[in-house]
Motif scaffolding. Structure first.
Motif, short mmCIF file in Angstrom:
data_model
loop_
_atom_site.label_atom_id
_atom_site.label_comp_id
_atom_site.label_asym_id
_atom_site.label_seq_id
_atom_site.Cartn_x
_atom_site.Cartn_y
_atom_site.Cartn_z
N LYS A 1 0.74 -1.14 0.00
CA LYS A 1 0.03 -0.04 -0.04
C LYS A 1 0.84 1.31 -0.18
N THR A 2 2.07 1.06 0.67
CA THR A 2 2.93 2.39 0.60
C THR A 2 3.69 2.56 -0.80
N ALA A 3 3.97 1.51 -1.41
CA ALA A 3 4.67 1.47 -2.55
C ALA A 3 3.41 2.12 -3.72
N HIS A 4 2.34 1.72 -3.55
CA HIS A 4 1.21 2.02 -4.35
C HIS A 4 1.24 3.65 -4.21
N LEU B 1 8.19 11.52 -1.28
CA LEU B 1 7.55 10.39 -0.94
C LEU B 1 8.62 9.35 -0.45
N ILE B 2 9.72 9.45 -0.92
CA ILE B 2 10.95 8.24 -0.49
C ILE B 2 11.71 8.68 0.56
N ALA B 3 11.45 10.09 0.74
CA ALA B 3 12.51 10.59 2.05
C ALA B 3 12.19 9.98 3.13
N ASP B 4 13.25 10.10 4.02
CA ASP B 4 12.91 9.52 5.50
C ASP B 4 12.29 8.23 5.52
N ASN B 5 13.12 7.27 4.67
CA ASN B 5 12.44 5.96 4.80
C ASN B 5 10.83 6.03 4.43
N GLY B 6 10.49 6.97 3.47
CA GLY B 6 9.10 6.89 3.05
C GLY B 6 8.07 7.20 3.97
N GLN B 7 8.28 8.20 4.90
CA GLN B 7 7.42 8.58 5.88
C GLN B 7 6.13 8.88 5.37
N GLU B 8 6.41 9.80 4.40
CA GLU B 8 5.02 10.53 3.64
C GLU B 8 4.16 9.57 3.05
N ALA B 9 4.86 8.46 2.13
CA ALA B 9 4.27 7.39 1.69
C ALA B 9 3.53 6.70 2.51
N GLN C 1 -3.60 6.63 5.67
CA GLN C 1 -4.75 7.36 5.54
C GLN C 1 -5.84 6.89 4.67
N LEU C 2 -5.42 6.38 3.68
CA LEU C 2 -6.20 5.86 2.35
C LEU C 2 -7.06 4.68 3.14
N GLU C 3 -6.02 3.73 3.84
CA GLU C 3 -6.71 2.49 4.31
C GLU C 3 -7.76 2.84 5.46
N ARG C 4 -7.53 4.09 6.25
CA ARG C 4 -8.39 4.61 7.38
C ARG C 4 -9.74 5.07 6.87
N LEU C 5 -9.40 5.79 5.58
CA LEU C 5 -10.66 6.69 5.20
C LEU C 5 -11.84 5.29 4.47
N ARG C 6 -10.89 4.37 3.91
CA ARG C 6 -11.91 3.50 3.24
C ARG C 6 -12.61 2.28 4.22
N ARG C 7 -11.95 2.43 5.36
CA ARG C 7 -12.72 1.60 6.49
C ARG C 7 -13.68 2.53 7.07
N LEU C 8 -13.51 3.65 7.30
CA LEU C 8 -14.70 4.58 7.95
C LEU C 8 -15.72 5.35 6.95
N TRP C 9 -15.45 5.24 5.74
CA TRP C 9 -16.11 6.11 4.95
C TRP C 9 -17.58 5.70 4.83
N ARG C 10 -18.03 4.62 5.17
CA ARG C 10 -19.51 4.12 4.95
C ARG C 10 -20.09 4.72 6.03
N HIS C 11 -19.77 5.20 6.93
CA HIS C 11 -20.48 5.61 8.04
C HIS C 11 -20.84 7.33 7.85
#
Length: 849
Positions: A298-301, A717-725, A731-741
Motif C-alpha cells: 500500500k505504501t509503494a502504491h 515520498l521516498i525521503a525519511d524512509n518513505g514516511q510521507e508515503a 490515511q487511505l486505508e483508514r478512510l476506506r474503512r470509515l467512509w461508509r459511516h
C-alpha cells in the motif's frame, strides 16, 4: 541451404571521414537537414536506393568514392559543420531543465510502437509517430527520458494491392544488421537478458539499444534460440491478431520493460505509459519500489501512482484492449509473492469496481489505477474520454472525471520540408528548430517574401509528383501491367493543378468514402477545364478490417476511369517517407473523420507547418486549430445520431466548400501570377502549427504539468524512509474503512426564494463523519444551472465550513452562494477526502446528500 553461418562486412572508412560512422549509429541525423544532405551528397542515387538508411548506404559506396571524399575540402567542411552541431547537442553540459533531475534520474516512456524513421520499421501509424516525435523533442530539450518498446523483426505489414484493388499484406523480415542498434550492456559490461513468467514457462528477451539523439530507446526481442517457436513469435509482428500473442506482447512490454531497466541499473523516477498497452509496467514498478525502498504494497502504491502518467489515445472502444481473466491469471500468479497479495486482488486493479471477479481485465482501467496523471490527446478528446470512462468513477460528475488533456504536437525539424527549413534559417536564424513556438519566430514568418515561399512550395509539389510517378510505375510493375499502362503511369498528375492529399489509416470512421459520395460532382471538379483538381490517396487498412479494405478497393476502382486515372491516385504502402512528401507537397490536406472519433490526428499538423491548408471536420486537433484565415471546416462541430444522414450532409458540405472557397482561392492569380490570398493563409497555417502544435510545446506541457511535479513528489515520498508515503497509505486505508459511516443530513437554506441577482443563498447541512475528523475531509456545496431536472449544465463548487460541532461525530456546515446571474439553479452537498488529486478522486470515497 541449412546451417549457414553469416558475417557482415562494412567499408573501411578513411580517418578524415570517421565521424560518418558515428553519425550513422545515432538516429539524430534524421531530423537535421544538414546531416541528411551530408549523406546524400556522397551519392544521391545510392542514397535513395538504400532507403535513406546510412548503414545500408555505407555498404553500397565504392571504396574509391570514400577515398575521394577523404580529400574533398568542400565535403570535409560540410562534415565538420555537422560534427560541431552533433557535439553541441549530444555532448554539451546538461541544461537547466535537466538539472531538475538528480544524477541518473530519468523518465521511462513506454510505447508499443516508435516511429522514428522509415528505415526503422517499428511502427504502424500515428501512435508510433507521436512516440518518436516525443523522444526527439525530449532530446532537443535535454529532458532525461528513456524509451522502452519491443523489437519486431517483421514490424507492421507492407501493403500492396492485387489486380482487383484488394489490399494484400506482406511481412518481410528486418535485417537488424542494417538498424543502428546494439545489444544493451549492464554496468559490468554484460549483455542484458530478462525474463517474465508465461503460461508455458519463462519467456526470455534480449535487450537492444537505439540512440535517438540524447534519448536511449531500449527494445526487447524474444527471437532467441532459448525460446520455443511460439515464444519467439511474440516479437514477430506489431499488433498481432492472436489475442494470446497480444497479451504476451503487453506483458513483455510492461513487466519485461521495467525489468530491463532495472537490469541496466536504471530506476525511473517517473513512468509515462503511452496508451494502455504498457499498463502492466505499473505492476512490476510496484514490486521494484517495494524491494528498493523496503515498503509494503500500500505504501509503494502511493509512490508509484503519484509518479506515473497515463496517456489514452483513442475514443474508439475497440481501440482499448481487454483480456479474459483466465488468460491473464497465469502471468499474474508469479507476482503474488513479490507484491504480497493474491492474484485476484492484482486482477481487480484492472476491473471496474463492483464487477464480477472473472470479468475481463481492461488495460485502460489498469492504467488509470496506476497513474495519478491521466490525459487525452486534444481538448475535445479529453472531454470525450471523461464521458467515455465516467463509469470508472461512478460518483463523480462527468466534468470532474480526472482525465485532463495535452494536445499532441509534431516534431518540426522532422516534418518541415528542406526548402521551408532553409527559409526559416534565412529569416529566423539557425536555432528556430530548438524553440519553434517562440513569439518572435512566429512574427518573422510574415517577413518571408511571397515569391520565395511559393517557389519553395512549388519545389515540394514537384518532388511529390515525381515520387508518385515513380511509385505508380513500381506498383504497375509488380502487377505485370502492359507497357502502355506503365508509360501512362509515368505521366500521372500535373505540376500546376490544385493537389489534395488524403493519407491515413483506412478505418471506417475516418470516412475516406465521403469525397466519393457524389461521383459525378467529384468527376466534374477533377476534370474542370478552368480550375481542375487532383487527389492523392494513401493509407493502410488493418489486416482484419474488411470494410477498410473495401474502401481502398472502391477508390482504386473509381480511379481507373479513363478520365480520372491521371488525376486520382492511390499510392500503396504508406510510410514515413511517403508521408513526408505528401505533407510537404500537397496544397490541401483533407480529413473527414466522424466526430468525435478522431482523438487528435497529427498528419494535418505536419501539413500545416509546411503551409499546406487543412480542410477538415471539426474533430481532434482541428477543433482547436481552425481559423478562417488558415483553412476550412466541414460543418461546425455537429454530432449526429443518424450516421447515414451525417454522411449525406457533410459530403455535400465538402463539395460546396471545394467549389465555392478552396478552388477559387487557389486559382486567384491576379497579383503577378501568385495566389496572394492563398499564400497569406499558408503563412497563418505555418504560424499556427509552429506555435500551438509542435512537439516541443507538447513535451513542455508534459514536463510542466506532470513530469516535474511527479519528480518532486517522488523525492518527498521516498525521503525519511518513505514516511510521507507510509502516512498516505495509512490515511487511505483508514478512510476506506470509515467512509461508509458518512451521512449528509438536514440540508437547509434560510429562504426558499425566489431570489434576485445580488442576493445570497445561505445553506447549512449536518454531516455525520463518525470517527473521521473534519480536517480530513472537504464538505462542498455543488451547484449550477439546471440542464435537466436531475443534472447541472456546469457544476461549480463552494467550500463549506464547520459552524457547530454536534453530538456523536456530527458537524454542522454552512456556506453562502452569491446570486450573480438569473436562471434556474440546483444544488446538493457532497463530502470528499482532503488531499491531492489522487486521494480526492479515489473511487468510493465520495458521499452525496
Amino acid at each position: 541451404m541449412n546451417h549457414l553461418q553469416t558475417f557482415q562486412v562494412f567499408p573501411k572508412i578513411p580517418e578524415p571521414l570517421a565521424f560518418l560512422e558515428t553519425l550513422s549509429r545515432n538516429i539524430w541525423w534524421c531530423w537535421h537537414h544538414d546531416a541528411v544532405e551530408l549523406f546524400r551528397r556522397v551519392d544521391p542515387r545510392l542514397w535513395d536506393e538504400s532507403g535513406r538508411n546510412p548503414i545500408v548506404f555505407s555498404t553500397y559506396i565504392p571504396q574509391s568514392r570514400l577515398e575521394e571524399l577523404a580529400t574533398d575540402a568542400s565535403f570535409l567542411g560540410h562534415l565538420r559543420r555537422v560534427k560541431e552541431q552533433f557535439d553541441s547537442e549530444i555532448h554539451a553540459p546538461r541544461s537547466a531543465t535537466c538539472k531538475h533531475f538528480g544524477p541518473g534520474d530519468t523518465i521511462a516512456y513506454f510505447s508499443m510502437e516508435f516511429g522514428i524513421h522509415e528505415s526503422i520499421p517499428l511502427f504502424a501509424g500515428g501512435l508510433g509517430i507521436l512516440a518518436g516525435d516525443h523522444l526527439k523533442a525530449a532530446s532537443d530539450m535535454d529532458l532525461p527520458i528513456t524509451g522502452v518498446g519491443l523489437l519486431y523483426r517483421q514490424g507492421y505489414f507492407r501493403q500492396y494491392l492485387d489486380a482487383d484493388g484488394w489490399q494484400q499484406e506482406a511481412y518481410p523480415e528486418t535485417d537488424f544488421f542494417h538498424v543502428p542498434m546494439k545489444r544493451a550492456r549492464n554496468g559490468k559490461g554484460h549483455f542484458v537478458r530478462v525474463s517474465i513468467a508465461g503460461p508455458g514457462g519463462d519467456i526470455f528477451a534480449d535487450v537492444w539499444q537505439i540512440r535517438v539523439g540524447n534519448a536511449p530507446l531500449y527494445l526487447l526481442d524474444t527471437n532467441l534460440i532459448e525460446n520455443p517457436p511460439e515464444i519467439r513469435n511474440i516479437t514477430a509482428r506489431l499488433y498481432a491478431a492472436d489475442q494470446r500473442i497480444r497479451l504476451a506482447q503487453e506483458m513483455l512490454l510492461g513487466i519485461g520493460g521495467m525489468r530491463a531497466l532495472e537490469a541496466l541499473g536504471i530506476h525511473p523516477v517517473v513512468c509515462h505509459m503511452n496508451e494502455g498497452h504498457s499498463a502492466f509496467a505499473g505492476l512490476e514498478r510496484l514490486s521494484q519500489t517495494m524491494r528498493r525502498y523496503r515498503m509494503d504494497l500500500k505504501t509503494a502504491h502511493e509512490v508509484v501512482a503519484r509518479t506515473t502518467i497515463f496517456t489514452t489515445h483513442t475514443p474508439v472502444a475497440a481501440g482499448h484492449d481487454e483480456f479474459p481473466a483466465d488468460m491473464v491469471r497465469p502471468y499474474l500468479k508469479p507476482l503474488e509473492s513479490a507484491l504480497g497479495t493474491d492474484v485476484n486482488q492484482i486482477l481487480s486493479w484492472g476491473q471496474v469496481e463492483g464487477g464480477h471477479p472473472d470479468s475481463p481485465l481492461s488495460m485502460f482501467v489498469l492504467g488509470v489505477r496506476m497513474a495519478r496523471y491521466c490525459n487525452g490527446v486534444s481538448k475535445l478528446h479529453g472531454l470525450v474520454a471523461r464521458r467515455m470512462w465516467t463509469h470508472v468513477w461512478p460518483d463523480l460528475p462527468e466534468d470532474e472525471v480526472p482525465i485532463s488533456h495535452v494536445t499532441n504536437g509534431v516534431h518540426i525539424a522532422s516534418w518541415m520540408s528542406y526548402e521551408n527549413a532553409l527559409l526559416c534559417d534565412r529569416y529566423i536564424g539557425p536555432d528556430w528548430r530548438l524553440h519553434p513556438s517562440m513569439p518572435d519566430i512566429l512574427d518573422r514568418i510574415d517577413e518571408i517574401y511571397d515569391e520565395e515561399l511559393w517557389r519553395a512550395h512549388d519545389m515540394s509539389r514537384s518532388r511529390l509528383i515525381r515520387t508518385c510517378r515513380r511509385l505508380m510505375v513500381e506498383q504497375y510493375g509488380r502487377r505485370n501491367a502492359p507497357k502502355a499502362m506503365m508509360r501512362d503511369a509515368e505521366a500521372v498528375l500535373d505540376q500546376d493543378i490544385l493537389t489534395i492529399g488524403f493519407a491515413r489509416r483506412f478505418a471506417t470512421y475516418k470516412r475516406a468514402f465521403l469525397l466519393l459520395m457524389d461521383p459525378d460532382r467529384l468527376e466534374s471538379l477533377i476534370n474542370s477545364r478552368a480550375h481542375p483538381i487532383q487527389i492523392i490517396f494513401a493509407g493502410k487498412a488493418h489486416p482484419q478490417d474488411s470494410e477498410g479494405k473495401g474502401l481502398i478497393r472502391q477508390i482504386v476502382e473509381f480511379a481507373r476511369k479513363a478520365g480520372l486515372r491521371h488525376r486520382l491516385l492511390f499510392i500503396e504502402d504508406y510510410d514515413i517517407h511517403l508521408a513526408r512528401h505528401l505533407v510537404h507537397g500537397a496544397d490541401v490536406w483533407l480529413n473527414t473523420p466522424r466526430r468525435p472519433f478522431e482523438a487528435c490526428g497529427t498528419s494535418g499538423m505536419k501539413a500545416a507547418i509546411n503551409g499546406v491548408l487543412n480542410l477538415s471536420i471539426m474533430d481532434g486537433w482541428w477543433d482547436e486549430g481552425y481559423g478562417p484565415d488558415r483553412g476550412w471546416r466541414i460543418g461546425s462541430g455537429e454530432e449526429y445520431a443518424d450516421t447515414a444522414y451525417q454522411d449525406a450532409v457533410e459530403s455535400q458540405a465538402l463539395y460546396n466548400i471545394l467549389e465555392n472557397d478552396v478552388i477559387p482561392s487557389f486559382y486567384d492569380r491576379t497579383s503577378g501570377g501568385l495566389p496572394t490570398r492563398w499564400i497569406k493563409m499558408m503563412k497563418e497555417s505555418m504560424k499556427m502549427g509552429l506555435q500551438h502544435f509542435c512537439a516541443h510545446r507538447m513535451v513542455a506541457e508534459y514536463e510542466g504539468h506532470f513530469y516535474l511535479p511527479a519528480v518532486q513528489r517522488h523525492k518527498g515520498l521516498i525521503a525519511d524512509n518513505g514516511q510521507e508515503a507510509v502516512a498516505l497509505g495509512r490515511q487511505l486505508e483508514r478512510l476506506r474503512r470509515l467512509w461508509r459511516h458518512i451521512r449528509v443530513l438536514n440540508v437547509r437554506r434560510r429562504s426558499d426564494g425566489p431570489f434576485r441577482v445580488g442576493e445570497a443563498v445561505d445553506v447549512t447541512a449536518d454531516v455525520h463523519l463518525g470517527d473521521i475528523r473534519p480536517d480530513e475531509v472537504d464538505v462542498e456545496l455543488y451547484f449550477g444551472r439546471l440542464k435537466t431536472i436531475e443534472t447541472l449544465a456546469a457544476g461549480q463548487v463552494e467550500d463549506m465550513g464547520v459552524v457547530e460541532t454536534l453530538d456523536g461525530g456530527t458537524h454542522r456546515y454552512a456556506c453562502t452562494i452569491d446570486c450573480r446571474m438569473a436562471g434556474r439553479y440546483g444544488f446538493t452537498i457532497r463530502v470528499r477526502p482532503r488531499g491531492d488529486g489522487w486521494l480526492r478522486s479515489a473511487p468510493g470515497l465520495i458521499s452525496w446528500a
